[in-house]
Design an enzyme around this catalytic site. Structure first.
Site, PDB file in Angstrom:
ATOM      1  CE  LYS A 195      45.117  38.377  32.868  1.00 34.59           C
ATOM      2  NZ  LYS A 195      43.866  38.201  33.979  1.00 34.59           N
ATOM      3  CG  ASP A 209      42.120  35.052  34.954  1.00 31.48           C
ATOM      4  OD1 ASP A 209      42.852  34.917  35.750  1.00 31.48           O
ATOM      5  OD2 ASP A 209      42.212  36.168  34.329  1.00 31.48           O
ATOM      6  CB  ALA A 263      31.680  45.196  33.745  1.00 25.77           C
ATOM      7  CB  ALA A 274      38.543  40.070  37.419  1.00 21.90           C
TER       8      ALA A 274
HETATM    9  P1  ATR Z   1      40.133  43.832  36.103  1.00 21.10           P
HETATM   10  O1  ATR Z   1      40.231  43.364  33.794  1.00 21.10           O
HETATM   11  O2  ATR Z   1      41.106  43.909  36.794  1.00 21.10           O
HETATM   12  O3  ATR Z   1      38.909  43.781  36.618  1.00 21.10           O
HETATM   13  P2  ATR Z   1      39.363  47.057  35.717  1.00 21.10           P
HETATM   14  O4  ATR Z   1      38.853  46.729  34.097  1.00 21.10           O
HETATM   15  O5  ATR Z   1      39.355  48.017  35.389  1.00 21.10           O
HETATM   16  O6  ATR Z   1      39.917  45.858  36.418  1.00 21.10           O
HETATM   17  O7  ATR Z   1      38.161  47.022  36.154  1.00 21.10           O
HETATM   18  C1  ATR Z   1      37.776  47.343  36.817  1.00 21.10           C
HETATM   19  C2  ATR Z   1      36.368  47.354  37.789  1.00 21.10           C
HETATM   20  O8  ATR Z   1      35.824  48.124  38.676  1.00 21.10           O
HETATM   21  C3  ATR Z   1      35.435  48.363  36.820  1.00 21.10           C
HETATM   22  O9  ATR Z   1      34.056  46.962  37.025  1.00 21.10           O
HETATM   23  C4  ATR Z   1      35.008  49.356  37.702  1.00 21.10           C
HETATM   24  O10 ATR Z   1      33.730  50.105  36.929  1.00 21.10           O
HETATM   25  P3  ATR Z   1      33.878  50.740  35.530  1.00 21.10           P
HETATM   26  O11 ATR Z   1      33.378  50.163  34.693  1.00 21.10           O
HETATM   27  O12 ATR Z   1      32.789  51.445  35.747  1.00 21.10           O
HETATM   28  O13 ATR Z   1      35.328  51.586  35.463  1.00 21.10           O
HETATM   29  C5  ATR Z   1      34.927  48.936  39.233  1.00 21.10           C
HETATM   30  N1  ATR Z   1      35.077  50.195  39.838  1.00 21.10           N
HETATM   31  C6  ATR Z   1      36.979  50.431  39.764  1.00 21.10           C
HETATM   32  N2  ATR Z   1      36.880  51.641  41.093  1.00 21.10           N
HETATM   33  C7  ATR Z   1      35.777  51.719  41.169  1.00 21.10           C
HETATM   34  C8  ATR Z   1      35.116  52.904  41.883  1.00 21.10           C
HETATM   35  N3  ATR Z   1      35.845  53.527  42.035  1.00 21.10           N
HETATM   36  N4  ATR Z   1      34.101  52.837  41.761  1.00 21.10           N
HETATM   37  C9  ATR Z   1      32.807  51.816  41.843  1.00 21.10           C
HETATM   38  N5  ATR Z   1      33.157  50.628  40.517  1.00 21.10           N
HETATM   39  C10 ATR Z   1      34.938  50.583  40.217  1.00 21.10           C
END
Ligand code: ATR
Length: 284
Positions: A72, A109, A135, A138
Site C-alpha cells: 500500500k 479503507d 497503530a 488499518a
Molecule cells: P495492519 O496494517 O493490518 O494494521 P500492522 O501494521 O502489522 O497491520 O499492525 C498490526 C497491529 O496489531 C499493530 O498495532 C501491532 O502492534 P505493534 O505496533 O506493537 O506491533 C498490533 N499487534 C500485533 N500483534 C500484537 C500482540 N501480540 N499484542 C499486541 N498488539 C499486537
C-alpha cells in the site's frame, strides 16, 4: 451472453501473497450480480516487481487494481495523483488507470470503516470519545474515519508506544495516546471501542481486555473478520453493547473501486456477505 468476453473490463488485486485475499470473491459476486462484462483477478506480485508490474498492467489496458499487503505504501509512491485520504495515510489501496496509463491512487479503507460502522450500528457515528487498539495501517484508517465522523478525543492504545505516538502525531489534533497497560481503564466514558490489531484473529493471540469500565451504551467494532464473531464482540454483546463485525469494512472499501472500474455503485447486503465469507458463517 457468455461473460467475460474479449471486450471485458479487467481489474484485480495485487498482493504478496495474494491467495488469502477475498477481493476476487467480492468483485466476482458483483460482476455476476450486475451482469457486467468484466473480470477481476488476483495478481501475486513480489515487492521488488511491484512498480514494474503495476505500470505494465496499466499499459496493458487494465481499468485498475486493488492493492493489499505489503504494497500500500509503494502504491502511494508510484501514483500520478492521490486523493486526500491516501496522502494523509501514506497508503493507497485502490488504483484507477487512465486511458493514457496514468495512475490515480485512493485510500478507501477509512470510507469502508465509516460505512460499515453506520450500517452495523445506525446512529453510532454521533461523536463522543473513542478508543482504538492498534497503530498500524488499518488502525490509522480507522482513526481518520473516526475524526471525520466527529469522534473526539480518539485515544490510541498500542503495544509499541512509539507506533501509537507516531500515529497520533500524523493524525492529530484530537488524537491522543494511552499506554497499552492502561487500555482497560481508558474505556471509561467511551462511546466507541475499535480493535484494529490482529489480536483475536484465528491463529493469533487473544485480546486481553476486560470491558467492565466500558459504558453498555457504547458500540464495539472489531476489524478482525475471521472469526466473524470474535471473543471481543461476544463479550461486548454480553456487556449490553452494540457489536459491529469486521466484514463490513472489507465489503464497503471495495465499492469505490468497483464503481470507478465497472460503472456501477454496488450494493452491500447479506447475499454478498455469504458470497465473500460463507465459510466463516458456517464455522460459527
Ligand atoms: P495492519 O496494517 O493490518 O494494521 P500492522 O501494521 O502489522 O497491520 O499492525 C498490526 C497491529 O496489531 C499493530 O498495532 C501491532 O502492534 P505493534 O505496533 O506493537 O506491533 C498490533 N499487534 C500485533 N500483534 C500484537 C500482540 N501480540 N499484542 C499486541 N498488539 C499486537
Amino acid at each position: 451472453m457468455d461473460l467475460p468476453s474479449g471486450k471485458a473490463v479487467v481489474a484485480g488485486v495485487a498482493g504478496w501473497p495474494v491467495g488469502h485475499s477475498r477481493s476476487p470473491r467480492l468483485h466476482g459476486h458483483w460482476l455476476r450480480r450486475y451482469g457486467i462484462d468484466g473480470l477481476y483477478a488476483p495478481f501475486p506480485v513480489p515487492p521488488e516487481a511491484f512498480a514494474t508490474a503495476v505500470r505494465g498492467l496499466a499499459a496493458a489496458g487494465l481499468a485498475g487494481l486493488n492493492v493489499t499487503v505489503p504494497h500500500k505504501a509503494a502504491a502511494c509512491a508510484l501514483c500520478d495523483r492521490l486523493d486526500g485520504t491516501a496522502k494523509r495515510l501514506g497508503a493507497a489501496n485502490t488504483l484507477i488507470f487512465g486511458p493514457d496509463g496514468d495512475i490515480e491512487g485512493r485510500n478507501t479503507d477509512a470510507y469502508g470503516f465509516a460505512e460499515a460502522l453506520e450500517a452495523g450500528a445506525p446512529g453510532a457515528a454521533g461523536g463522543g470519545s473513542a478508543v482504538v487498539l492498534g497503530a498500524g495501517g488499518a488502525a490509522r484508517a480507522v482513526v481518520l474515519a473516526l475524526r471525520t465522523l466527529g469522534y473526539g478525543p480518539v485515544r490510541i492504545a498500542n503495544r509499541t508506544a512509539a507506533h501509537a505516538e507516531a500515529a497520533a502525531a500524523a493524525l492529530g489534533p484530537g488524537v491522543e495516546t494511552v499506554p497499552w497497560r492502561k487500555r482497560a481503564a481508558a474505556l471509561a466514558g467511551a462511546a466507541l471501542l475499535v480493535n484494529a490489531t490482529s489480536l483475536g484473529m484465528a491463529g493469533q493471540p487473544a485480546l486481553d481486555l476486560p470491558l467492565d469500565d466500558l459504558p453498555p451504551e457504547a458500540t464495539v467494532s472489531d476489524i478482525v473478520y475471521a472469526p466473524l464473531e470474535t471473543p471481543l464482540l461476544a463479550a461486548a454483546r454480553r456487556h449490553g453493547c452494540r457489536a459491529v463485525d469486521g466484514l463490513g469494512m472489507l465489503l464497503h472499501q471495495g465499492r469505490p473501486g468497483f464503481r470507478a472500474w465497472f460503472g456501477v455503485d454496488p450494493a452491500v447486503d447479506d447475499d454478498l456477505r455469504r458470497a465473500v465469507a460463507g465459510d466463516l458463517f458456517a464455522a460459527e
